[in-house]
Write an enzyme that holds these catalytic residues in place. Sequence first.
Site, PDB file in Angstrom:
ATOM      1  N   CYS A 188       3.173  -5.503   2.315  1.00  0.00           N
ATOM      2  CA  CYS A 188       3.302  -4.300   1.742  1.00  0.00           C
ATOM      3  C   CYS A 188       4.378  -3.312   2.122  1.00  0.00           C
ATOM      4  O   CYS A 188       4.975  -2.549   1.551  1.00  0.00           O
ATOM      5  CB  CYS A 188       2.025  -3.521   1.169  1.00  0.00           C
ATOM      6  SG  CYS A 188       0.993  -3.156   2.719  1.00  0.00           S
ATOM      7  N   HIS A 240      -2.817  -0.404   2.788  1.00  0.00           N
ATOM      8  CA  HIS A 240      -1.658  -0.675   1.768  1.00  0.00           C
ATOM      9  C   HIS A 240      -0.816   0.561   2.174  1.00  0.00           C
ATOM     10  O   HIS A 240      -1.183   1.440   2.466  1.00  0.00           O
ATOM     11  CB  HIS A 240      -2.424  -0.750   0.191  1.00  0.00           C
ATOM     12  CG  HIS A 240      -1.512  -1.222  -0.442  1.00  0.00           C
ATOM     13  ND1 HIS A 240      -0.716  -2.613  -0.351  1.00  0.00           N
ATOM     14  CD2 HIS A 240      -1.039  -1.039  -1.688  1.00  0.00           C
ATOM     15  CE1 HIS A 240      -0.225  -2.675  -1.365  1.00  0.00           C
ATOM     16  NE2 HIS A 240      -0.229  -1.716  -2.253  1.00  0.00           N
ATOM     17  N   ASP A 282       4.211   0.779  -7.164  1.00  0.00           N
ATOM     18  CA  ASP A 282       3.794   0.162  -5.943  1.00  0.00           C
ATOM     19  C   ASP A 282       4.607  -1.386  -6.336  1.00  0.00           C
ATOM     20  O   ASP A 282       4.361  -2.267  -7.084  1.00  0.00           O
ATOM     21  CB  ASP A 282       2.309  -0.435  -6.244  1.00  0.00           C
ATOM     22  CG  ASP A 282       1.788  -1.097  -5.024  1.00  0.00           C
ATOM     23  OD1 ASP A 282       2.561  -1.537  -4.019  1.00  0.00           O
ATOM     24  OD2 ASP A 282       0.782  -1.364  -4.956  1.00  0.00           O
TER      25      ASP A 282
END
Lengths: 678, 303
Positions: free
Chosen positions: A424, A468, A484
């Site tokens: 991520c 994250h 995202d």
Amino acid sequence: MARIYQVPSHTRLWLTLAVTFCALPQLLKGPLWQGGLFALVVAIRALVNRQRMALPGRIIRSLLLMGAVALTFYSFGRLYGPEAGVALLVSLFGLKYLEVVSQRDAYVLLVLGFFVCATSLLFSQSPLMFLYVLLCMVLLTACLAGINHSDTRASGMQHLKRAGIIMAQAVPLMLILFVLVPRVAPLWNMQVGNGKARTGMTDSMAPGQISELSESSALAFRVAFDGDMPPPAERYWRGLTLSHFDGRAWQQAIPRGMDEAGYLYSGRGPAPDWVDALTAGRSDGTSYAYQVIVEPTQRRWLFAMPVPFVSEGGVSLARDMRLVANNPVSQRQSYQVVSVPAATRRLPLAAEEKALMLSIPDESGRRARGLAQQWRLESQSDAAVVQQALRYFRQQPFHYTLRPPKLVADPIDDFLFRSRKGFCEHYASSFTFLMRAAGIPARVVVGYQGGEQNSLGSHLLVRQYDAHAWSEVWLEGQGWVRVDPTGAVAPERVERGLRAALEEGDSGDALGGIQLDGFAGSGLLGVMREWADYVDFRWQTWVLSYDSQLQLSVLSKLLGQVTPLRVAVTLMVSVALLLGLYGLYLFWRNPVHSQSPMEKEFWRLHQRVQGCGLALSPGVTPSQLAEAIAGRWPRAASPARDWARYYQRALYDPRQKASKQQMRHLRGLRNRLYKLLD
Amino acid sequence: MQALDKALAQVGRVVLGKEEQLKLALTCMLANGHLLIEDLPGMGKTTLAHALARVFQLDYRRVQFTSDMLPADILGVSVFDPNTQQFSLREGPVFTQLLLADEINRATPKTQSALLEAMEERQVTLDGVTRPLPAPFFVVATQNPVDQAGTFVLPESQLDRFLMRISLGYPAPDVELELLAGGDLRQQVRELKAVINGEGLMKLAQVVGKIRVTRELLDYVQRLLDATRSDDRFVAGLSPRAGLGLLRAARAWALITGRDYVLPEDVQAVWASVAEHRLSARQGGSVAAISQSLLQSVPVVRR
């Protein structure tokens, strides 16, 4: 009966056990020499109890004392402060045990033991520690019962049983006191941090940092919702916003020209305009109310969904819609939040803030810049550029993996155009870079995403592996919008969590041989884990977070209006009620039909004679009582015998009916006797 | 009641300086109970039993128990009589009014239990024919507490059949001097005058049942029993049978003392001899010490 002033032999084992158990938490985490010292003390005591050696003399004890103090200073660098202080206390506790001979020494030791127990709770307040301290207290109480037992042949188990009963009887009282006795805020904030580095977020993000976190299943925080829970894809727990990029790592930054005072609002003093703007949006659309119980991080930042509003002291709101604690979180802490996602569009973007959100280092990501500029030209609006970028991530062969290849040269270009395998943080970093290059204010947000639900407590557990990173872009009219990019590459990560995402992908490859320990298992282990978590959670919400504020709200629910008088009266009434109930139980268990006046008559004289200094056992008969009086006070001999003769006829001869006249006569005899006693 | 005092005085002439024990033994007889004497040999057990038999005009037999003894040696046996062509019962020594069972713990459990059953039932069944034992019927059994080799210790359930257990112990020095100076004990026993006969004794035993007790006294007895049950220094508490025995003994004691109602002192006086042989202490505790401590701690008058 002669009192034994030595510690009786049947209590010695309990004393050893109590001392060892009380000190054990400190011994386990303290320096090694402390364990050695205790082993030595216990060994000497055992030998002394078996009469294999005499107690060490004053000189040896003094040497041990000086040694313990010196070693404490050597290990901790000082003799005060929580860690060193407790270590010193426990050492002295052990040394005190070494010199216990008489009952009085044992009292000192046991009182000290209760105090040592309490210090264990400074370092851990888990339910297990609480149970452990309770066990220690039962042992200490058993010792107290033991050293006060005059019968030298008493059995040790008897003391333990008695202590257990005493403790069980004290529990309801403890609960009442816990709820009702006014709590004062701690007078000082004791920083009991175990300085060890913990797994958790740091205040910058470089490639590889978050993927390291995902190997840990340690708890980050828990969330208990008051009402609806947001869907999994909405559970973004923001921790930090990172706005400064140096070509490799992202860091926290405050826009030029703003000071921390203007950036953080603690709830006191006049609210800055951005706070007013956010507060105005408090009733926009859906809101979520929840309580977050965060594990110690030794950092100040807290986790919440946007836009968080808190009411309690000790927590400030930052301009980037985050919560910041006023002191580093060194112990478990809980805070109540109301999040209003839609309020974000009320927040203005100042010019200096915009400048920061657009800044990228000149030399990095040259190819990426080109790509961004190209999108800019092709698109009508900022939102279209964002869509373009997401489409790019979706369509190009990007891979979501825990073990990305090492990036060489320029991390942005290398990732976007060559390796295309990342976690991520790679996606968030490169996406934010692209947005900034395209002229859209953007920043990286790190925190946690998702969380697994405990089916017993219906609260969310967020673990380190839920860490994250994602992006936020500022769009005109919408404010800061969460984007995202990881979701574009691996939608399962957002929908169903890390494990699902990794299983979905080419499993072995994605995991890269990493052992993902601690994922909630299924079967018995999973159930046990869930229960353990539930107990811990309830402990936190019901016991540890019961502070003065919560107490006030509970009390006002109970009493209507909280005044000192009402609290005091409630306290007394409930304690009296409890004792009354206990008395009733005793009465019900052995139905002692109340004493007759005749029987009272006997005990009055018995008590009076004892009060005059003549020890009597309860098992004396009336005439033995009279003889005892006659022996001590010869003048009183004949009235005493008269009394006894009359009394025993009245009580034991069935042909004599107890009448008022008899009672009067007896009372007269007794009063005559009283005058002769002193 | 003068008869009882006289009886005590008569027995006291041969068993010297043991007034307390004599009184207890008499109490036991009045309460219609059997007596166990635990003592070393030569302490006057036989003299005591014999003297009691004399004074109350009772048939007296003595059986020395040994390990090869069979039940028939005590109860009796059926023998075939060639003259009458019939079986007839030859009665054993148990068919008497006062039986001295010497060293009862030397016999095998089988023989012991034959006697103990006869004691409890006061009758003997042989070849399907039940024959009552003479009335009154008393057993005075003795046991040697020290020499335990080759003995069969009486189990607690059997000890319960004895109302009381006493031990005579060594005489005091001055008493012993008197004893040494005196003449032939056997002769002296034979010279003892009878005071009452067996029937008179049985009438007295009926009087014992009429000695009065109040609710308060029964309460005290119950508290004592309860204390043995809740005290975890004992393996087990006293049985209700023991409680009834305690009360009966206390009544008999009150009668001997010359009162027609029972005082707590009467209960305390018979307590040790009624209770202690039925109790056993855990891990090396002394039964006597614990039972005495109960007398100290159990309130006589209800608190």
